[in-house]
Design a protein around this motif. Structure first.
Motif, PDB file in Angstrom:
ATOM      1  N   LEU A  46       4.682  -1.291  -3.084  1.00 39.63           N
ATOM      2  CA  LEU A  46       4.429   0.083  -3.501  1.00 39.63           C
ATOM      3  C   LEU A  46       4.083   0.906  -2.263  1.00 39.63           C
ATOM      4  O   LEU A  46       3.314   0.458  -1.409  1.00 39.63           O
ATOM      5  N   HIS A  47       4.631   2.116  -2.182  1.00 38.31           N
ATOM      6  CA  HIS A  47       4.382   2.986  -1.026  1.00 38.31           C
ATOM      7  C   HIS A  47       3.817   4.316  -1.513  1.00 38.31           C
ATOM      8  O   HIS A  47       4.279   4.867  -2.524  1.00 38.31           O
ATOM      9  N   GLY A  48       2.832   4.826  -0.797  1.00 39.55           N
ATOM     10  CA  GLY A  48       2.276   6.120  -1.133  1.00 39.55           C
ATOM     11  C   GLY A  48       1.179   6.535  -0.189  1.00 39.55           C
ATOM     12  O   GLY A  48       0.313   5.718   0.153  1.00 39.55           O
ATOM     13  N   HIS A  49       1.236   7.792   0.284  1.00 37.32           N
ATOM     14  CA  HIS A  49       0.203   8.355   1.165  1.00 37.32           C
ATOM     15  C   HIS A  49      -0.042   7.484   2.400  1.00 37.32           C
ATOM     16  O   HIS A  49      -1.188   7.252   2.806  1.00 37.32           O
ATOM     17  N   GLY A  50       1.030   6.984   2.981  1.00 40.82           N
ATOM     18  CA  GLY A  50       0.931   6.226   4.220  1.00 40.82           C
ATOM     19  C   GLY A  50       0.439   4.802   4.050  1.00 40.82           C
ATOM     20  O   GLY A  50       0.206   4.112   5.054  1.00 40.82           O
ATOM     21  N   LYS A  51       0.285   4.350   2.803  1.00 37.77           N
ATOM     22  CA  LYS A  51      -0.176   2.982   2.564  1.00 37.77           C
ATOM     23  C   LYS A  51       0.914   2.172   1.878  1.00 37.77           C
ATOM     24  O   LYS A  51       1.808   2.719   1.231  1.00 37.77           O
ATOM     25  N   GLU A  52       0.794   0.848   2.020  1.00 33.33           N
ATOM     26  CA  GLU A  52       1.752  -0.063   1.391  1.00 33.33           C
ATOM     27  C   GLU A  52       0.989  -1.206   0.732  1.00 33.33           C
ATOM     28  O   GLU A  52       0.093  -1.795   1.328  1.00 33.33           O
TER      29      GLU A  52
ATOM     30  N   LYS B  36       7.274   5.510  -3.562  1.00 30.82           N
ATOM     31  CA  LYS B  36       8.476   4.680  -3.428  1.00 30.82           C
ATOM     32  C   LYS B  36       8.140   3.234  -3.810  1.00 30.82           C
ATOM     33  O   LYS B  36       6.988   2.810  -3.723  1.00 30.82           O
ATOM     34  N   ILE B  37       9.172   2.503  -4.208  1.00 28.81           N
ATOM     35  CA  ILE B  37       9.044   1.083  -4.518  1.00 28.81           C
ATOM     36  C   ILE B  37      10.124   0.331  -3.747  1.00 28.81           C
ATOM     37  O   ILE B  37      11.277   0.775  -3.687  1.00 28.81           O
ATOM     38  N   SER B  38       9.728  -0.797  -3.152  1.00 28.19           N
ATOM     39  CA  SER B  38      10.690  -1.689  -2.506  1.00 28.19           C
ATOM     40  C   SER B  38      10.657  -3.025  -3.227  1.00 28.19           C
ATOM     41  O   SER B  38       9.580  -3.495  -3.617  1.00 28.19           O
ATOM     42  N   ILE B  39      11.821  -3.631  -3.406  1.00 28.33           N
ATOM     43  CA  ILE B  39      11.873  -4.908  -4.108  1.00 28.33           C
ATOM     44  C   ILE B  39      12.898  -5.814  -3.436  1.00 28.33           C
ATOM     45  O   ILE B  39      13.936  -5.347  -2.932  1.00 28.33           O
ATOM     46  N   LYS B  40      12.569  -7.111  -3.394  1.00 32.53           N
ATOM     47  CA  LYS B  40      13.476  -8.096  -2.803  1.00 32.53           C
ATOM     48  C   LYS B  40      13.567  -9.303  -3.722  1.00 32.53           C
ATOM     49  O   LYS B  40      12.554  -9.801  -4.213  1.00 32.53           O
TER      50      LYS B  40
END
Length: 451
Positions: A353-359, A392-396
């Motif tokens: 999960l991505h948001g406000h410069g954090k992951e 944003k969302i990243s998935i693998k």
């Protein structure tokens, strides 16, 4: 002679001031004492908001000897465990001061180091009964002087957990609360309830297990038993004997560090009631409707918010996972995936999960998950930190097999739901995941319709 007449009163005042400022410290012994053996002595050290850093030793017969000891306030007893080296517990000062900061209370450190410091563990176990008898007599004296037993909270660590149980049993379960932090297993496992902690020892008994495969107790002992990381192998603790003393005590001691974090409210460790750690990891225990609007119980000091429900349920096991270091808590989400591949696929998911410069990262790899066409696969995703607003969302997707051809997972719908917060679930439709390749996208609020 004239000078002496003026100096004498001044010297007397100085002596009285020095006495008033004298602090009583926890008994500091050495490995030498452990080898030669010690005889049990139980000292009770009082800390309050008036003397938060300066312990005052209480008398076992005269409660008025320390004016700061106000029986109209609630009282919390901290009871340590086995001390093979004789040194004071490193966490004691921090735990004491955080308790006082949370509530205006008496904090009494039960110092039974003479009795716990012995290379012969069996001797220390034997001394738990004697320490409990001593503490019981003191609490009875408190009751005779107007203290309410329901306002007493005992926090017992390892052997101290069973001491708490012995005291509670002698007082017919009228003590308000016992918190047991990784109760000792050796010499208590398999014993009847009279010889160990059990739920009848207090009005409410909450237990944390962090080392059930070595120094801790494996089975449930309270109204609610929390199992951090399944109760074994705490993240960040050494896994080989070559790490020295930390190998033996890190998992066991983690219980205290987790409880301390619950006091300073760095974050919350929400636990999911479940019949086993396997079912917890498999995402079969994400429904907390039996707890009403409060949701699943939070581990730690504030679990009393769920006390009435938990006492009614008799015995509940609850699980949560943690990070390697503070902040230990994780954020729980339900991840639902529907694919439209014709063939069934097995694999592992890493989601960010991505948001406000954090992951924040969640890795679901305890076993390969099954993905079948038009069938919803439900997974528990535990992220290492909270992202209040996900941009944003990243998935693998991966199969873990480098020798076979790489697969493509055609996702018809991905749905991410926070288990505690009432935010609308996040979705994404029609995604192609290439094996071992991270795909990033912007999520959208889920549609009302279900597949």
């Amino acid at each position: 002679m004239f000078l002496w007449q003026y100096l004498t009163p001044l010297l007397l005042i100085t002596v009285q001031v020095c006495k008033a400022q004298t602090c009583d410290e926890f008994t500091d012994l050495s490995i030498h004492h452990s080898f030669i053996g010690t005889s049990l002595k139980t000292r009770l050290l009082l800390y309050t908001r008036q003397n938060s850093t300066c312990g005052k030793q209480l008398s076992h017969s005269n409660l008025s000897s320390v004016p700061e000891f106000n029986l109209s306030r609630p009282t919390t007893f901290i009871i340590h465990g086995y001390r093979p080296t004789g040194s004071p517990p490193m966490w004691l000062k921090n735990l004491t001061q955080l308790l006082i900061a949370r509530k205006d209370m008496n904090v009494v450190v039960v110092d039974w180091n003479y009795g716990a410091a012995n290379v012969n563990y069996l001797k220390s176990v034997e001394n738990t009964r004697k320490a409990a008898d001593n503490l019981t007599t003191f609490i009875e004296l408190m009751q005779e002087n107007g203290a309410s037993l329901s306002s007493i909270h005992m926090i017992g660590v390892s052997l101290g957990a069973h001491i708490s149980g012995f005291v509670g049993a002698k007082l017919n379960g009228t003590v308000g609360r016992i918190t047991a932090l990784d109760p000792a297993g050796p010499m208590f496992t398999g014993r009847p309830t009279d010889d160990r902690l059990d739920p009848t020892d207090a009005q409410f008994v909450d237990v944390l297990h962090t080392d059930i495969d070595a120094l801790g107790f494996r089975k449930p002992l309270g109204h609610i038993d929390f199992f951090a990381n399944g109760g074994t192998d705490q993240p960040g603790c050494p896994r080989t004997i070559f790490s020295g003393g930390a190998y033996f005590k890190c998992d066991h001691q983690r219980s205290v560090l987790l409880f301390i974090e619950s006091l300073n409210r760095t974050c919350e460790s929400r636990a999911l009631p479940c019949s086993s750690y396997k079912d917890f990891l498999d995402g079969r225990c994400m429904d907390c409707h039996q707890f009403g609007a409060a949701g699943c119980p939070v581990f730690g000091y504030d679990v009393t918010d769920w006390q009435d429900v938990l006492v009614g349920l008799h015995q509940t096991m609850a699980y949560f996972n943690t990070n390697e270091k503070s902040p230990f808590c994780r954020e729980n989400y339900r991840l639902d995936i529907v694919i439209w591949n014709q063939d069934t696929h097995w694999g592992y998911i890493t989601i960010k999960l991505h948001g406000h410069g954090k992951e924040a990262v969640a890795t679901i790899n305890h076993k390969a998950s099954k993905f079948r066409r038009y069938t919803e696969t439900q997974l528990l995703a535990q992220f290492d930190k909270d992202i209040p607003s996900v941009k944003k969302i990243s998935i693998k997707f991966s199969t873990g097999n480098a020798l076979k051809q790489k697969y493509k997972l055609r996702v018809l719908r991905l749905r991410l739901t926070h288990l505690e917060q009432k935010h609308r679930p996040l979705c994404r439709y029609d995604i192609l995941l290439e094996e071992n390749t991270e795909t990033t996208f912007r999520p959208i609020p889920c549609e009302d319709s279900n597949f």
